[in-house]
Design a protein around this motif. Structure first.
Motif, PDB file in Angstrom:
ATOM      1  N   ALA A   1       0.852  -1.190   0.000  1.00  0.00           N
ATOM      2  CA  ALA A   1       0.000   0.000   0.000  1.00  0.00           C
ATOM      3  C   ALA A   1       0.882   1.233   0.000  1.00  0.00           C
ATOM      4  N   GLU A   2       0.402   2.278  -0.626  1.00  0.00           N
ATOM      5  CA  GLU A   2       1.138   3.537  -0.716  1.00  0.00           C
ATOM      6  C   GLU A   2       0.720   4.428   0.449  1.00  0.00           C
TER       7      GLU A   2
ATOM      8  N   ASP B   1      -2.315   7.417   2.592  1.00  0.00           N
ATOM      9  CA  ASP B   1      -3.742   7.106   2.686  1.00  0.00           C
ATOM     10  C   ASP B   1      -4.274   6.322   1.502  1.00  0.00           C
ATOM     11  N   GLN B   2      -3.420   5.592   0.793  1.00  0.00           N
ATOM     12  CA  GLN B   2      -3.900   4.788  -0.322  1.00  0.00           C
ATOM     13  C   GLN B   2      -4.321   3.403   0.171  1.00  0.00           C
ATOM     14  N   PRO B   3      -5.321   2.795  -0.471  1.00  0.00           N
ATOM     15  CA  PRO B   3      -5.757   1.455  -0.038  1.00  0.00           C
ATOM     16  C   PRO B   3      -4.725   0.400  -0.406  1.00  0.00           C
TER      17      PRO B   3
ATOM     18  N   ARG C   1      -2.987  -2.765  -2.177  1.00  0.00           N
ATOM     19  CA  ARG C   1      -3.089  -3.388  -3.492  1.00  0.00           C
ATOM     20  C   ARG C   1      -3.076  -4.915  -3.397  1.00  0.00           C
TER      21      ARG C   1
ATOM     22  N   ARG D   1     -10.870  -3.398  -6.335  1.00  0.00           N
ATOM     23  CA  ARG D   1     -11.681  -2.229  -5.994  1.00  0.00           C
ATOM     24  C   ARG D   1     -11.480  -1.914  -4.519  1.00  0.00           C
TER      25      ARG D   1
ATOM     26  N   ASP E   1     -12.324   1.364  -1.304  1.00  0.00           N
ATOM     27  CA  ASP E   1     -12.942   2.619  -0.863  1.00  0.00           C
ATOM     28  C   ASP E   1     -12.377   2.965   0.504  1.00  0.00           C
TER      29      ASP E   1
ATOM     30  N   ASP F   1      -7.173   3.676  10.173  1.00  0.00           N
ATOM     31  CA  ASP F   1      -7.675   3.998   8.837  1.00  0.00           C
ATOM     32  C   ASP F   1      -8.297   2.735   8.246  1.00  0.00           C
TER      33      ASP F   1
ATOM     34  N   TYR G   1     -10.494   0.550   5.342  1.00  0.00           N
ATOM     35  CA  TYR G   1     -10.716   0.458   3.910  1.00  0.00           C
ATOM     36  C   TYR G   1     -11.650  -0.717   3.616  1.00  0.00           C
TER      37      TYR G   1
END
Length: 558
Positions: A479-480, A483-485, A487, A500, A502, A523, A525
């Motif tokens: 994950a990046e 705040d990226q979900p 992968r 997908r 969110d 956080d 997801y």
């Protein structure tokens, strides 16, 4: 006759197998006394032992706390804890004066009815397990007659030690006094100044002589007159002639003196613990097959329903005990979602599990014991004439619960909390929902707000249908930051590629519950993998500040 003083308020101790703690934490001046003699009989059933040392309960450091009640137009302190007592507060002090003296004073409303109920509940439990004769002496005291039972607890000293340990486990400080009369034990527990005081036989008069006259349980008017006359101790009263005392104060003062010294009887009015409802049938010939067992279960259920109706109770838990000839009883426990005394319904649940009874060499007795019961009034025999009766789910729920177990059938009630695992609680299927807040007064300005209250589970932030019992760690997360979900991630040894996602939905810790959550951040997801499976993941920390979390990933729901 032993006597115990304890401070505390809250629920009563020992609920017969329930986990909830029982005992209260009352304020200053809560007592219960116990008695060694009954009436004018003075008996000692164990050898003299030294009083145990160091049994005083040392409460933890706590802020000053008082309970208050209204007396006329004046609000007075009803009880104080040790911290408030150390600051000079005492029962009877005006609350306004106490607040001025101690600005950070914590005040709670007194509950005399609840205190009386808790005290009686404690008396009933002591009568079941400690001594057969336990009486409520006054609003804050108990008397326990130790005649013939002290040796079962290791003597009077052992009794005192066990009793204080029981109270200490529930956060209650106690005082125990043992004397030859109820009056002497009462006086020594309240005015003796020791956590445990065991008076040798025949020496109780000398023990109470230096105590103040208030130890004789006299009326306030008599105490005030004695103070004006300069009579301060019980010993001074004992040395005075009886006739002038009776002419001046009436016969009550002499009666109290004789009760304290043991010259006059003081009968106790013991509490009678409620007996559990049970029906039993014994057989001349052992039962070996299911047919006679079913026949006698029908008879016993009808008798049990009659006993429940006579007591105005409804069964919530019934235990069937089949006593075998080899002294290996077979037990079946039946639970009900609401109080019932319908013999057909109870019999139907029992017959569905009759195959669980192993008669072995034969059953020579059947018994039904009501393990839990609630009040149940008159029952309606026919549906309302105005329309169709609503469907009754209780029989279905009872059948499911008795087949699969109580821990596998429940419903969820929302709780106002942002932390997902705290945002719900489990309820029994037919239990009413908990009340939400205190009802507003008619003149409260908040009555003008006609909007419906927000639901604890906000629709803009959907939750998965199933939360794991505990969040499970996931590995090999790509994950990046910040705040990226994710992968890709691995859970339970299987790798999942995310197609997908969110999020994030950021949830901060509830700092008012635990100081460790002051800076905590999660956080969350919602992700879907290539196979169409959906997962609810979260990362500890915001990805920027190290103090918010260690960036570990967890799976919380599906």
């Amino acid at each position: 006759m032993p006597s115990v003083q304890f401070p505390g308020e809250g629920p009563h101790p020992d609920n017969h197998g329930k986990c909830e703690p029982t005992a209260p934490t009352y304020g200053q001046g809560r007592f219960f006394q116990t008695g060694r003699t009954l009436g004018s009989v003075v008996a000692r059933v164990c050898r003299e032992e030294e009083a145990p040392v160091g049994l005083a309960y040392a409460p933890p450091a706590e802020p000053p706390l008082v309970t208050a009640h209204k007396v006329g137009a004046r609000v007075e302190i009803a009880a104080v804890n040790p911290a408030a007592q150390a600051l000079g507060l005492a029962p009877g002090t005006a609350l306004t004066l106490a607040r001025a003296q101690v600005p950070d004073l914590e005040v709670r409303a007194a509950d005399p009815d609840g205190d009386a109920a808790d005290l009686r509940a404690l008396a009933e439990r002591l009568a079941r397990r400690w001594a057969p004769i336990v009486a409520v002496s006054d609003a804050d005291g108990l008397l326990i007659d130790l005649t013939g039972v002290a040796h079962l607890h290791g003597g009077e000293a052992g009794f005192a030690r066990r009793l204080l340990r029981l109270l200490a486990r529930h956060g209650i400080g106690g005082r125990v006094a043992v004397a030859d009369s109820a009056g002497a034990a009462w006086a020594l527990a309240r005015h003796g100044g020791q956590a445990v005081q065991i008076v040798a036989p025949g020496t109780h008069i000398a023990a109470i002589a230096p105590l103040p006259v208030s130890a004789l349980r006299l009326e306030p008017a008599a105490l005030e007159l004695l103070a004006r006359l300069g009579v301060d101790s019980v010993g001074q009263l004992l040395d005075m002639p009886r006739a002038p005392l009776v002419r001046r104060f009436g016969a009550a003062i002499v009666t109290r003196l004789d009760q304290a010294t043991g010259r006059a009887p003081e009968p106790l009015d013991p509490v009678v613990p409620p007996t559990r409802i049970a029906v039993e049938q014994r057989f001349a010939e052992p039962l070996l097959t299911a047919e006679p067992i079913e026949h006698w279960l029908r008879e016993l259920m009808a008798r049990l329903a009659q006993e429940l109706a006579r007591a105005g109770q409804g069964a919530r838990a019934v235990e069937l005990v089949a006593a075998r000839v080899d002294n290996r009883p077979q037990c079946l426990r039946l639970g009900f979602s609401r109080p019932t005394r319908d013999p057909a319904h109870m019999l139907r649940l029992a017959l569905r599990r009759i195959e669980e009874i192993d008669p072995g060499c034969g059953i020579d007795a059947l018994a039904l014991h009501v393990r839990r019961a609630d009040p149940l009034g008159a029952e309606t025999l026919a549906p309302s004439l105005a329309g169709e009766a609503a469907a009754d789910l209780a029989p279905l729920i009872d059948a499911l619960v008795n087949r699969i177990g109580t821990g596998r059938l429940w419903r969820v009630q929302p709780v106002e909390s942002d932390v997902p695992e705290r945002a719900l609680t489990l309820l029994a299927p037919l239990d009413p929902p908990a009340g939400r807040g205190v009802p507003l007064r008619a003149d409260d300005i908040r009555q003008l707000d006609a909007r419906a209250p927000d639901h604890p589970w906000h629709p803009r932030w959907p939750r998965p249908a199933r939360l794991l019992r505990r969040p499970e760690p996931v590995e090999h997360v790509i994950a990046e930051l910040p705040d990226q979900p994710p992968r890709r991630f691995t859970w339970r040894g299987l790798s999942h590629r995310v197609v997908r996602a969110d999020g994030p939905e950021r949830i901060a810790g509830e700092w008012w519950r635990r100081s460790a959550e002051r800076l905590a951040v999660r956080d969350y997801y919602r992700v879907e993998d290539e196979a169409g499976d959906r997962f609810w993941l979260y990362r500890r920390g915001d990805g920027v500040r190290a103090e918010t979390g260690d960036l570990a990933w967890f799976l919380h729901g599906r």
